[in-house]
Design an enzyme around this catalytic site. Structure first.
Site, short mmCIF file in Angstrom:
data_model
loop_
_atom_site.label_atom_id
_atom_site.label_comp_id
_atom_site.label_asym_id
_atom_site.label_seq_id
_atom_site.Cartn_x
_atom_site.Cartn_y
_atom_site.Cartn_z
CE LYS A 13 -1.99 -0.77 3.97
NZ LYS A 13 -1.13 -2.23 4.31
NE ARG A 88 -3.52 -1.39 10.42
CZ ARG A 88 -2.40 -0.79 9.63
NH1 ARG A 88 -2.48 0.29 9.10
NH2 ARG A 88 -1.67 -1.61 9.35
NE ARG A 127 7.51 -3.23 6.16
CZ ARG A 127 6.26 -3.01 6.35
NH1 ARG A 127 5.60 -2.40 5.41
NH2 ARG A 127 5.60 -3.69 7.08
NE ARG A 159 7.00 -0.79 10.29
CZ ARG A 159 5.63 -0.84 9.52
NH1 ARG A 159 5.61 -0.28 8.38
NH2 ARG A 159 4.51 -1.27 10.09
NE ARG A 170 2.35 -5.10 11.67
CZ ARG A 170 3.32 -4.98 10.72
NH1 ARG A 170 4.70 -5.26 11.28
NH2 ARG A 170 3.50 -4.33 9.83
P1 ADP Z 1 1.88 -1.71 7.58
O1 ADP Z 1 2.85 -1.38 7.03
O2 ADP Z 1 2.21 -3.15 7.92
O3 ADP Z 1 0.34 -1.90 6.92
P2 ADP Z 1 1.63 0.41 9.40
O4 ADP Z 1 2.77 1.31 9.31
O5 ADP Z 1 0.41 0.98 8.32
O6 ADP Z 1 1.80 -0.93 9.00
O7 ADP Z 1 1.18 0.47 10.81
C1 ADP Z 1 1.91 -0.09 11.72
C2 ADP Z 1 1.21 0.06 13.21
O8 ADP Z 1 0.58 1.22 13.44
C3 ADP Z 1 -0.13 -0.98 13.19
O9 ADP Z 1 0.30 -2.34 13.41
C4 ADP Z 1 -0.81 -0.24 14.28
O10 ADP Z 1 -0.39 -0.53 15.59
C5 ADP Z 1 -0.61 1.01 13.99
N1 ADP Z 1 -1.74 1.77 13.20
C6 ADP Z 1 -1.51 2.20 11.88
N2 ADP Z 1 -2.71 2.64 11.37
C7 ADP Z 1 -3.56 2.39 12.29
C8 ADP Z 1 -4.97 2.52 12.48
N3 ADP Z 1 -5.78 3.04 11.52
N4 ADP Z 1 -5.62 2.39 13.36
C9 ADP Z 1 -5.09 1.82 14.38
N5 ADP Z 1 -3.88 1.61 14.49
C10 ADP Z 1 -2.86 1.83 13.48
P1 ADP Z 2 2.28 -1.69 3.19
O1 ADP Z 2 2.44 -0.45 3.35
O2 ADP Z 2 0.90 -2.37 2.53
O3 ADP Z 2 2.59 -2.40 4.59
P2 ADP Z 2 4.82 -1.68 1.69
O4 ADP Z 2 4.58 -0.75 0.62
O5 ADP Z 2 5.55 -1.15 2.85
O6 ADP Z 2 3.44 -2.29 2.13
O7 ADP Z 2 5.65 -3.00 0.89
C1 ADP Z 2 6.11 -3.95 1.90
C2 ADP Z 2 7.35 -4.30 1.54
O8 ADP Z 2 7.22 -4.85 0.12
C3 ADP Z 2 8.38 -3.49 1.35
O9 ADP Z 2 9.77 -3.92 1.48
C4 ADP Z 2 8.34 -3.01 -0.26
O10 ADP Z 2 9.34 -2.51 -0.89
C5 ADP Z 2 8.11 -4.51 -0.91
N1 ADP Z 2 7.12 -4.40 -1.99
C6 ADP Z 2 6.25 -3.40 -2.26
N2 ADP Z 2 5.34 -3.64 -3.48
C7 ADP Z 2 5.81 -4.92 -3.98
C8 ADP Z 2 6.01 -5.72 -5.03
N3 ADP Z 2 4.95 -5.35 -5.99
N4 ADP Z 2 6.81 -6.61 -5.36
C9 ADP Z 2 7.81 -6.96 -4.51
N5 ADP Z 2 8.01 -6.20 -3.31
C10 ADP Z 2 7.22 -5.13 -3.03
#
Ligand code: ADP
Ligand code: ADP
Ligand code: ZN
Length: 216
Positions: A13, A88, A127, A159, A170
């Site tokens: 995303k 979320r 990542r 992270r 998660r």
């Molecule tokens: P990911 O990249 O795995 O989708 P995020 O960076 O979006 O993770 O979120 C990391 C953490 O921050 C989540 O596991 C949660 O603890 C918190 N978080 C992020 N967005 C929300 C939300 N909309 N509501 C509640 N907690 C959130």
């Molecule tokens: P989210 O925001 O949904 O948690 P990220 O954008 O952080 O996801 O992506 C998660 C990991 O996967 C990162 O290390 C990113 O560089 C990698 N990634 C994202 N899109 C792709 C793809 N299409 N193919 C392979 N790896 C990807």
């Protein structure tokens, strides 16, 4: 352009939102980035959020809803936004729909990114994140030019909540609390599904198609 990017942790995303933000000049609003910045600054929000994030749980709705209702009203969001990681929970989704309606606004659409758990774990385990400019890399699929250094010059980190144990937690939280939003937005006629398998550019092509189809 007002879109929500919905999907499990690690699906891509943030990566896609960053591309869309750059191409279309709309702001990329990532709740996770806002919360991590708050934690680094040890602000009241950061202090409250830390325990939940470290354990792989969601931060309570009451904190997030107010934060995001305020964020989308900032001047930089006037020309459009991509929300990444919000809503979320059903509570957040319903509260956000109401807040938009009260302002006579609406979402253009919601893109749901789908991918199987094995691929999600593979993406999360490689990542690397920049604690300074929030850029995201992957050690195999999207390598930094300099090993472990961001293009902005800052050393990349893994992270803390990307460790295997917290990731399992998660993914289960996602299934319980976030996945119900797929049906919610489908019901509202806003949902488009994008298969997030395939490389960054391939997925981006599918995202652009949806954006063009939905924008008014
Ligand atoms: P990911 O990249 O795995 O989708 P995020 O960076 O979006 O993770 O979120 C990391 C953490 O921050 C989540 O596991 C949660 O603890 C918190 N978080 C992020 N967005 C929300 C939300 N909309 N509501 C509640 N907690 C959130
Ligand atoms: P989210 O925001 O949904 O948690 P990220 O954008 O952080 O996801 O992506 C998660 C990991 O996967 C990162 O290390 C990113 O560089 C990698 N990634 C994202 N899109 C792709 C793809 N299409 N193919 C392979 N790896 C990807
Ligand atoms: Zn950086």
């Amino acid at each position: 352009m007002q879109f929500v990017f919905l999907g499990p942790p690690g699906v891509g995303k943030g990566t896609q939102a960053a591309k869309v933000s750059e191409k279309h000049g709309v702001v990329h609003i990532a709740t996770g980035d806002i919360l991590r910045k708050a934690m680094a600054e040890k602000s009241p929000l950061g202090v409250k959020a830390k325990g939940y994030i470290d354990e792989g749980k969601l931060v309570p709705d009451a904190l997030i809803i107010e934060l995001m209702n305020d964020r989308v009203r900032q001047p930089d969001a006037k020309s459009g936004y991509i929300l990444d990681g919000f809503p979320r929970t059903m509570g957040q989704g319903q509260a956000f729909t109401e807040a938009l309606e009260q302002n006579g606004e609406h979402l253009d659409g919601v893109i749901y990114f789908s991918l199987d758990d094995a691929a999600l774990v593979e993406r999360i385990s490689g990542r690397r994140s920049c604690p300074s400019c929030q850029s995201v890399y992957h050690m195999i699929f999207n390598r930094p030019k300099n090993d472990e250094i961001c293009a902005c010059g800052t050393p990349l980190i893994r992270r803390k909540d990307d460790d295997p144990e917290t990731v399992t937690k998660r993914l289960s939280v996602y299934g319980d609390q976030t996945a119900p939003l797929i049906a919610y937005y489908k019901e509202l006629g806003l949902l488009s599904e994008v298969d997030a398998g395939g490389d960054l550019e391939g997925v981006n092509g599918k995202v652009e198609e949806v954006l063009q189809g939905c924008s008014r």
